[in-house]
Design a protein around this motif. Sequence first.
Motif, PDB file in Angstrom:
ATOM      1  N   LYS A  65     -12.245  -1.691 -36.662  1.00 59.05           N
ATOM      2  CA  LYS A  65     -12.684  -0.338 -36.321  1.00 59.05           C
ATOM      3  C   LYS A  65     -13.764   0.181 -37.251  1.00 59.05           C
ATOM      4  N   ILE A  66     -14.025  -0.538 -38.353  1.00 54.51           N
ATOM      5  CA  ILE A  66     -15.034  -0.043 -39.294  1.00 54.51           C
ATOM      6  C   ILE A  66     -16.072  -1.112 -39.578  1.00 54.51           C
ATOM      7  N   ALA A  67     -17.233  -0.620 -40.002  1.00 59.19           N
ATOM      8  CA  ALA A  67     -18.314  -1.504 -40.431  1.00 59.19           C
ATOM      9  C   ALA A  67     -18.853  -0.949 -41.750  1.00 59.19           C
ATOM     10  N   LEU A  68     -18.790  -1.753 -42.790  1.00 58.19           N
ATOM     11  CA  LEU A  68     -19.436  -1.438 -44.057  1.00 58.19           C
ATOM     12  C   LEU A  68     -20.773  -2.154 -44.001  1.00 58.19           C
ATOM     13  N   VAL A  69     -21.867  -1.411 -44.028  1.00 60.68           N
ATOM     14  CA  VAL A  69     -23.174  -2.030 -43.804  1.00 60.68           C
ATOM     15  C   VAL A  69     -24.153  -1.690 -44.910  1.00 60.68           C
ATOM     16  N   GLY A  70     -25.025  -2.633 -45.186  1.00 57.61           N
ATOM     17  CA  GLY A  70     -26.116  -2.393 -46.108  1.00 57.61           C
ATOM     18  C   GLY A  70     -27.189  -1.583 -45.424  1.00 57.61           C
ATOM     19  N   PRO A  71     -28.087  -0.968 -46.187  1.00 54.26           N
ATOM     20  CA  PRO A  71     -29.123  -0.120 -45.586  1.00 54.26           C
ATOM     21  C   PRO A  71     -30.050  -0.859 -44.625  1.00 54.26           C
TER      22      PRO A  71
ATOM     23  N   GLU B 218     -25.084  -1.907 -51.826  1.00 55.93           N
ATOM     24  CA  GLU B 218     -25.025  -3.269 -52.357  1.00 55.93           C
ATOM     25  C   GLU B 218     -24.997  -4.355 -51.284  1.00 55.93           C
ATOM     26  N   LEU B 219     -24.701  -4.013 -50.043  1.00 54.60           N
ATOM     27  CA  LEU B 219     -24.636  -5.026 -48.988  1.00 54.60           C
ATOM     28  C   LEU B 219     -26.005  -5.405 -48.434  1.00 54.60           C
ATOM     29  N   ASN B 220     -27.016  -4.567 -48.619  1.00 47.02           N
ATOM     30  CA  ASN B 220     -28.400  -4.829 -48.218  1.00 47.02           C
ATOM     31  C   ASN B 220     -28.518  -5.245 -46.748  1.00 47.02           C
ATOM     32  N   CYS B 221     -28.654  -6.546 -46.448  1.00 45.56           N
ATOM     33  CA  CYS B 221     -28.831  -7.037 -45.070  1.00 45.56           C
ATOM     34  C   CYS B 221     -27.517  -7.476 -44.432  1.00 45.56           C
ATOM     35  N   ASP B 222     -26.416  -7.236 -45.089  1.00 39.97           N
ATOM     36  CA  ASP B 222     -25.125  -7.714 -44.606  1.00 39.97           C
ATOM     37  C   ASP B 222     -24.253  -6.563 -44.120  1.00 39.97           C
ATOM     38  N   ALA B 223     -23.211  -6.928 -43.392  1.00 37.77           N
ATOM     39  CA  ALA B 223     -22.208  -5.971 -42.937  1.00 37.77           C
ATOM     40  C   ALA B 223     -20.843  -6.641 -42.999  1.00 37.77           C
ATOM     41  N   ILE B 224     -19.839  -5.843 -43.206  1.00 36.28           N
ATOM     42  CA  ILE B 224     -18.463  -6.314 -43.157  1.00 36.28           C
ATOM     43  C   ILE B 224     -17.780  -5.538 -42.040  1.00 36.28           C
ATOM     44  N   ILE B 225     -17.295  -6.274 -41.059  1.00 40.25           N
ATOM     45  CA  ILE B 225     -16.597  -5.685 -39.929  1.00 40.25           C
ATOM     46  C   ILE B 225     -15.119  -5.951 -40.147  1.00 40.25           C
ATOM     47  N   GLY B 226     -14.291  -4.911 -40.006  1.00 40.26           N
ATOM     48  CA  GLY B 226     -12.889  -5.175 -40.255  1.00 40.26           C
ATOM     49  C   GLY B 226     -11.924  -4.108 -39.800  1.00 40.26           C
ATOM     50  N   ASP B 227     -10.675  -4.453 -39.970  1.00 41.41           N
ATOM     51  CA  ASP B 227      -9.561  -3.555 -39.693  1.00 41.41           C
ATOM     52  C   ASP B 227      -9.322  -2.739 -40.962  1.00 41.41           C
ATOM     53  N   PRO B 228      -9.493  -1.423 -40.903  1.00 40.29           N
ATOM     54  CA  PRO B 228      -9.399  -0.616 -42.112  1.00 40.29           C
ATOM     55  C   PRO B 228      -8.024  -0.652 -42.772  1.00 40.29           C
TER      56      PRO B 228
END
Length: 95
Positions: A23-29, A51-61
């Motif tokens: 349900k969430i995405a932690l994303v770089g700019p 700090e994630l820059n070109c990356d994203a973390i998709i996950g269950d919060p």
Amino acid sequence: MSELLRLLTTVIREIEEDGFQPKIALVGPKFAEKGMKELKDLNLKVYIVEELNCDAIIGDPRFIGHLRKASRRVSLEPLMEEKEFWEEIEEIQKL
């Protein structure tokens, strides 16, 4: 369907198959700059993490950071490199 949307839906499906609810995405700019529309289309709550820059973390919060299968990291770099590669090929073909 864009390449990024296809990648994100695959990642979400994998997480769901493991029994979690992404349900969430932690994303770089840079990821946010290129993929915010896709993230919103997938109804993910988006948090920008410098700090994630070109990356994203998709996950269950509920389980992110606790269980490895509850999240996946996605990077734009391979997609951007592939796009640049094909653009170079097109330029060469024009010569």
